[in-house]
Design a protein around this motif. Structure first.
Motif, PDB file in Angstrom:
ATOM      1  N   ARG A  24       0.842  -1.038  -0.044  1.00 41.86           N
ATOM      2  CA  ARG A  24      -0.017   0.035  -0.071  1.00 41.86           C
ATOM      3  C   ARG A  24       0.920   1.143   0.084  1.00 41.86           C
ATOM      4  N   PHE A  25       0.587   2.104  -0.902  1.00 42.26           N
ATOM      5  CA  PHE A  25       1.367   3.425  -0.982  1.00 42.26           C
ATOM      6  C   PHE A  25       0.234   4.592  -0.836  1.00 42.26           C
ATOM      7  N   SER A  26       0.814   5.693  -0.282  1.00 44.04           N
ATOM      8  CA  SER A  26      -0.111   6.743  -0.100  1.00 44.04           C
ATOM      9  C   SER A  26      -0.482   7.173  -1.477  1.00 44.04           C
ATOM     10  N   GLN A  27      -1.814   7.921  -1.606  1.00 49.82           N
ATOM     11  CA  GLN A  27      -1.995   8.444  -2.797  1.00 49.82           C
ATOM     12  C   GLN A  27      -1.095   9.466  -3.157  1.00 49.82           C
ATOM     13  N   GLU A  28      -0.808  10.260  -2.446  1.00 44.52           N
ATOM     14  CA  GLU A  28       0.391  11.441  -2.732  1.00 44.52           C
ATOM     15  C   GLU A  28       1.214  11.119  -3.315  1.00 44.52           C
ATOM     16  N   MET A  29       2.085   9.817  -2.705  1.00 41.60           N
ATOM     17  CA  MET A  29       2.929   9.197  -3.454  1.00 41.60           C
ATOM     18  C   MET A  29       2.700   8.792  -4.977  1.00 41.60           C
ATOM     19  N   ILE A  30       1.633   8.085  -5.017  1.00 42.34           N
ATOM     20  CA  ILE A  30       1.378   7.566  -6.349  1.00 42.34           C
ATOM     21  C   ILE A  30       1.091   8.710  -7.311  1.00 42.34           C
ATOM     22  N   ASP A  31       0.547   9.736  -6.807  1.00 41.15           N
ATOM     23  CA  ASP A  31       0.247  11.117  -7.955  1.00 41.15           C
ATOM     24  C   ASP A  31       1.659  11.539  -8.179  1.00 41.15           C
ATOM     25  N   ALA A  32       2.399  11.759  -7.334  1.00 45.90           N
ATOM     26  CA  ALA A  32       3.854  12.284  -7.548  1.00 45.90           C
ATOM     27  C   ALA A  32       4.732  11.387  -8.503  1.00 45.90           C
ATOM     28  N   LEU A  33       4.469  10.023  -8.304  1.00 47.50           N
ATOM     29  CA  LEU A  33       5.275   9.196  -9.330  1.00 47.50           C
ATOM     30  C   LEU A  33       4.442   9.479 -10.498  1.00 47.50           C
ATOM     31  N   GLN A  34       3.482   9.374 -10.621  1.00 43.16           N
ATOM     32  CA  GLN A  34       2.604   9.553 -12.126  1.00 43.16           C
ATOM     33  C   GLN A  34       3.019  10.698 -12.818  1.00 43.16           C
ATOM     34  N   THR A  35       2.795  11.918 -12.050  1.00 44.35           N
ATOM     35  CA  THR A  35       3.074  13.238 -12.714  1.00 44.35           C
ATOM     36  C   THR A  35       4.524  13.463 -13.114  1.00 44.35           C
ATOM     37  N   SER A  36       5.289  12.616 -12.498  1.00 41.60           N
ATOM     38  CA  SER A  36       6.917  13.033 -12.567  1.00 41.60           C
ATOM     39  C   SER A  36       7.310  12.905 -14.089  1.00 41.60           C
ATOM     40  N   THR A  37       8.105  13.981 -14.502  1.00 42.33           N
ATOM     41  CA  THR A  37       8.442  13.733 -15.814  1.00 42.33           C
ATOM     42  C   THR A  37       9.950  13.450 -16.059  1.00 42.33           C
ATOM     43  N   GLU A  38      10.593  13.159 -14.770  1.00 38.89           N
ATOM     44  CA  GLU A  38      12.058  12.853 -14.645  1.00 38.89           C
ATOM     45  C   GLU A  38      12.153  11.442 -15.217  1.00 38.89           C
ATOM     46  N   THR A  39      13.281  11.182 -16.230  1.00 37.92           N
ATOM     47  CA  THR A  39      13.539   9.748 -16.311  1.00 37.92           C
ATOM     48  C   THR A  39      14.839   9.643 -16.066  1.00 37.92           C
ATOM     49  N   ASP A  40      15.500   8.273 -16.408  1.00 35.91           N
ATOM     50  CA  ASP A  40      16.637   7.927 -16.102  1.00 35.91           C
ATOM     51  C   ASP A  40      17.837   8.694 -16.966  1.00 35.91           C
ATOM     52  N   SER A  41      17.609   9.080 -17.867  1.00 35.64           N
ATOM     53  CA  SER A  41      18.536  10.058 -18.762  1.00 35.64           C
ATOM     54  C   SER A  41      18.639  11.525 -18.254  1.00 35.64           C
ATOM     55  N   THR A  42      17.364  11.859 -17.902  1.00 35.67           N
ATOM     56  CA  THR A  42      17.539  13.343 -17.001  1.00 35.67           C
ATOM     57  C   THR A  42      18.431  13.350 -15.652  1.00 35.67           C
ATOM     58  N   ARG A  43      17.864  12.161 -15.074  1.00 36.29           N
ATOM     59  CA  ARG A  43      18.692  12.254 -13.791  1.00 36.29           C
ATOM     60  C   ARG A  43      20.086  11.898 -13.856  1.00 36.29           C
ATOM     61  N   SER A  44      20.629  11.192 -15.016  1.00 33.42           N
ATOM     62  CA  SER A  44      22.265  10.733 -15.147  1.00 33.42           C
ATOM     63  C   SER A  44      22.551  12.232 -15.677  1.00 33.42           C
ATOM     64  N   LYS A  45      22.101  12.848 -16.594  1.00 36.23           N
ATOM     65  CA  LYS A  45      22.399  14.045 -16.883  1.00 36.23           C
ATOM     66  C   LYS A  45      22.659  15.203 -15.855  1.00 36.23           C
ATOM     67  N   ASP A  46      21.733  15.232 -14.995  1.00 33.89           N
ATOM     68  CA  ASP A  46      21.632  16.183 -13.691  1.00 33.89           C
ATOM     69  C   ASP A  46      22.772  15.873 -12.926  1.00 33.89           C
ATOM     70  N   LEU A  47      22.988  14.340 -12.902  1.00 34.24           N
ATOM     71  CA  LEU A  47      23.880  13.870 -11.786  1.00 34.24           C
ATOM     72  C   LEU A  47      25.386  14.374 -12.363  1.00 34.24           C
ATOM     73  N   GLU A  48      25.594  14.318 -13.743  1.00 28.47           N
ATOM     74  CA  GLU A  48      26.583  14.296 -14.501  1.00 28.47           C
ATOM     75  C   GLU A  48      27.198  15.933 -14.096  1.00 28.47           C
ATOM     76  N   LEU A  49      25.976  16.816 -14.508  1.00 30.88           N
ATOM     77  CA  LEU A  49      26.240  18.294 -14.303  1.00 30.88           C
ATOM     78  C   LEU A  49      26.549  18.842 -12.982  1.00 30.88           C
ATOM     79  N   HIS A  50      26.142  18.043 -12.107  1.00 33.30           N
ATOM     80  CA  HIS A  50      26.474  18.142 -10.588  1.00 33.30           C
ATOM     81  C   HIS A  50      27.944  17.913 -10.295  1.00 33.30           C
ATOM     82  N   ILE A  51      28.107  16.814 -10.683  1.00 29.24           N
ATOM     83  CA  ILE A  51      29.593  16.475 -10.694  1.00 29.24           C
ATOM     84  C   ILE A  51      30.444  17.347 -11.353  1.00 29.24           C
ATOM     85  N   GLN A  52      30.034  17.621 -12.563  1.00 26.52           N
ATOM     86  CA  GLN A  52      31.119  18.558 -13.402  1.00 26.52           C
ATOM     87  C   GLN A  52      31.277  19.978 -12.436  1.00 26.52           C
ATOM     88  N   SER A  53      30.170  20.434 -11.889  1.00 24.31           N
ATOM     89  CA  SER A  53      30.472  21.822 -11.175  1.00 24.31           C
ATOM     90  C   SER A  53      31.272  21.575 -10.036  1.00 24.31           C
TER      91      SER A  53
END
Length: 196
Positions: A24-53
């Motif tokens: 069982r998950f809370s409805q807020e968590m389910i809604d946050a996961l369904q509306t999230s536009t973040e993908t693996d590639s965007t996460r890896s790009k963000d991480l790479e930019l953070h490391i570079q900075s």
């Protein structure tokens, strides 16, 4: 045959996961996961930019520290050379006849002062070299490791075993353990010398 695709066509963008145990998950968590536009590639790009900075910031910090240290060293060297020059000028010098009447009078005097400064700097460099040599004599770690008979013998046994069992290196575990014991003994002896 071959007329149909091997993958079913995506019917919807919704993912359904089934579990043997109820989760069982809370409805807020389910809604946050369904509306999230973040993908693996965007996460890896963000991480790479953070490391570079972070790396760039660390490089800037190290560069500023190095520049500051260099500036401090230059100032201390110029201050020490100024004090050395002052001590030479203030020290009593044997009376020399004024040689201004000769052809190279003032130039000869300047040359003599330059020679004295050169001798003083040469002496200080020789002192530093002597200090560094003493420090190097104290640190004969590499020679201790290479010259230690037990470590050398254990290393040779490991190499011999690995050559014999080139397809099965895990069969050399006894030799590797013997080598580790010898290195541990040598490390213990080194730490004993350093900590005393």
């Amino acid at each position: 045959m071959g007329s149909g695709s091997s993958k079913p066509a995506p019917s919807s963008t919704q993912h359904v996961f089934t579990s043997e145990t109820p989760v069982r998950f809370s409805q807020e968590m389910i809604d946050a996961l369904q509306t999230s536009t973040e993908t693996d590639s965007t996460r890896s790009k963000d991480l790479e930019l953070h490391i570079q900075s972070r790396v760039a910031a660390e490089l800037r910090r190290l560069d500023s520290e190095t520049t500051k240290t260099l500036k401090d060293l230059e100032e201390s060297i110029s201050a020490s050379s100024d004090s050395t020059t002052e001590s030479i000028h203030t020290s009593p010098q044997p009376s020399m006849p004024d040689q201004s009447s000769s052809a190279g009078g003032p130039d000869l005097k300047a040359k003599a002062e330059g020679d004295k400064l050169r001798d003083l700097s040469r002496e200080s460099v020789q002192k530093e070299i002597g200090i560094l040599k003493e420090k190097l004599q104290q640190r004969k770690l590499r020679e201790d490791v290479v010259g230690d008979e037990g470590v050398r013998k254990a290393k040779e046994e490991v190499v011999k075993c690995l050559r014999v069992n080139d397809r099965r290196p895990l069969d050399c575990w006894k030799e590797v353990e013997g080598f580790r014991r010898e290195v541990g003994r040598l490390e213990g002896a080194f730490l004993g010398r350093v900590l005393e």
